[in-house]
Design a protein around this motif. Structure first.
Motif, short mmCIF file in Angstrom:
data_model
loop_
_atom_site.label_atom_id
_atom_site.label_comp_id
_atom_site.label_asym_id
_atom_site.label_seq_id
_atom_site.Cartn_x
_atom_site.Cartn_y
_atom_site.Cartn_z
N GLU A 133 0.70 -1.16 -0.14
CA GLU A 133 -0.18 0.05 -0.10
C GLU A 133 0.88 1.28 -0.06
O GLU A 133 0.34 2.17 -0.43
CB GLU A 133 -0.82 -0.07 1.15
CG GLU A 133 -1.96 -1.04 1.28
CD GLU A 133 -3.09 -1.00 0.18
OE1 GLU A 133 -3.39 0.36 -0.11
OE2 GLU A 133 -3.28 -1.80 -0.37
N THR A 134 1.98 1.12 0.54
CA THR A 134 3.00 2.25 0.67
C THR A 134 4.34 1.98 0.16
O THR A 134 4.77 0.96 -0.07
CB THR A 134 3.12 2.79 1.92
OG1 THR A 134 3.78 1.73 2.74
CG2 THR A 134 1.45 3.09 2.72
N GLU A 158 6.89 2.62 1.71
CA GLU A 158 7.83 2.17 2.89
C GLU A 158 7.46 0.57 2.85
O GLU A 158 8.63 0.05 3.42
CB GLU A 158 7.31 2.91 4.19
CG GLU A 158 7.42 4.26 4.30
CD GLU A 158 6.67 5.32 3.41
OE1 GLU A 158 7.27 6.45 2.86
OE2 GLU A 158 5.41 4.99 3.14
N GLN A 159 6.22 -0.02 2.66
CA GLN A 159 6.07 -1.39 2.67
C GLN A 159 6.97 -1.91 1.60
O GLN A 159 7.50 -2.92 1.77
CB GLN A 159 4.68 -1.63 2.50
CG GLN A 159 3.67 -1.50 3.61
CD GLN A 159 2.43 -1.84 3.37
OE1 GLN A 159 1.93 -1.59 2.24
NE2 GLN A 159 1.70 -1.70 4.46
N ILE A 204 3.03 1.98 -7.21
CA ILE A 204 1.95 2.39 -6.44
C ILE A 204 1.26 3.51 -6.98
O ILE A 204 1.85 4.85 -6.52
CB ILE A 204 2.21 2.60 -4.67
CG1 ILE A 204 2.91 1.23 -4.30
CG2 ILE A 204 1.08 2.81 -3.97
CD1 ILE A 204 3.68 1.59 -3.08
N ARG A 248 0.06 -1.33 -7.04
CA ARG A 248 0.32 -1.67 -5.64
C ARG A 248 0.96 -2.85 -5.40
O ARG A 248 0.56 -3.95 -4.50
CB ARG A 248 -1.15 -1.61 -4.94
CG ARG A 248 -1.62 -0.11 -4.87
CD ARG A 248 -2.98 -0.24 -4.13
NE ARG A 248 -3.87 0.91 -4.42
CZ ARG A 248 -4.97 1.00 -3.84
NH1 ARG A 248 -5.72 0.28 -3.28
NH2 ARG A 248 -5.73 2.05 -4.33
#
Length: 195
Positions: free
Chosen positions: A28-29, A31-32, A54, A85
């Protein structure tokens, strides 16, 4: 319609004695995505090349392979599979035979595409943010009906009378949610669209 992955997937292939192991997961991000890249990368491998997308954000890395032969073809594979994503990491253990720039691009792009093709895909539905307020006695009934409307409960804020729910749902479900909310609250509560 764009898709994401329902679960992590992997694909392995030997190309001219080099081993290519590809992993892909939904994210989702950014960072992930970067955390997954750090966690899955094999320190003992020759290369850990990656790409993620994303929405309008994307990044990729050739990790020591000749420029444009790994990360960019992997990003192209993500886009050609109509995925969003997702993050894809391909780890390569060199087998002693040079593949050339065209061979590398085909190997990395192909491994990424095959990994994504083998995964279980979920359609990405555009959702509209909205909010409503319900009394405590109305909350259980409203919350029990949200899954049927594909509505996601993003947060709830309680006060002395009940709670304000922050929701995200497909646009075509807005009218049905408004009708349901009106029925449950006897017309007292209205759906507010977040702008």
């Amino acid at each position: 319609m764009p898709f994401t992955l329902a679960a992590p997937c992997e694909y392995q292939e030997i190309i001219r004695k080099s081993r290519f192991l590809t992993h892909a997961i939904p994210v989702e991000t950014p960072e992930q995505a970067q955390a997954f890249i750090r966690d899955i990368s094999e320190p003992g491998a020759n290369h850990n090349c990656w790409a993620w997308k994303i929405g309008d954000l994307y990044r990729f890395s050739d990790d020591g392979e000749p420029g444009g032969t790994a990360g960019r073809p992997m990003l192209t594979a993500i886009e050609s599979q109509d995925c969003d994503r997702v993050v894809v990491v391909t780890t390569r253990w060199f087998g002693g035979i040079e593949l050339g720039t065209g061979g590398l691009a085909r190997a990395y792009g192909g491994s990424a595409a095959k990994c994504l093709q083998g995964g279980t895909r979920l359609p990405l539905v555009a959702r509209i943010q909205c909010r409503c307020h319900c009394h405590f006695s109305e909350l259980p009934l409203l919350k029990s009906r949200l899954p049927a409307l594909e509505a996601l409960l993003e947060s709830e804020h309680f006060d002395g009378l009940g709670a304000t729910l922050e929701l995200a749902l497909p646009e075509e479900q807005l009218a049905e949610l408004q009708r349901l909310l009106s029925d449950i609250t006897r017309g007292r509560s209205q759906l507010q669209i977040a702008r």
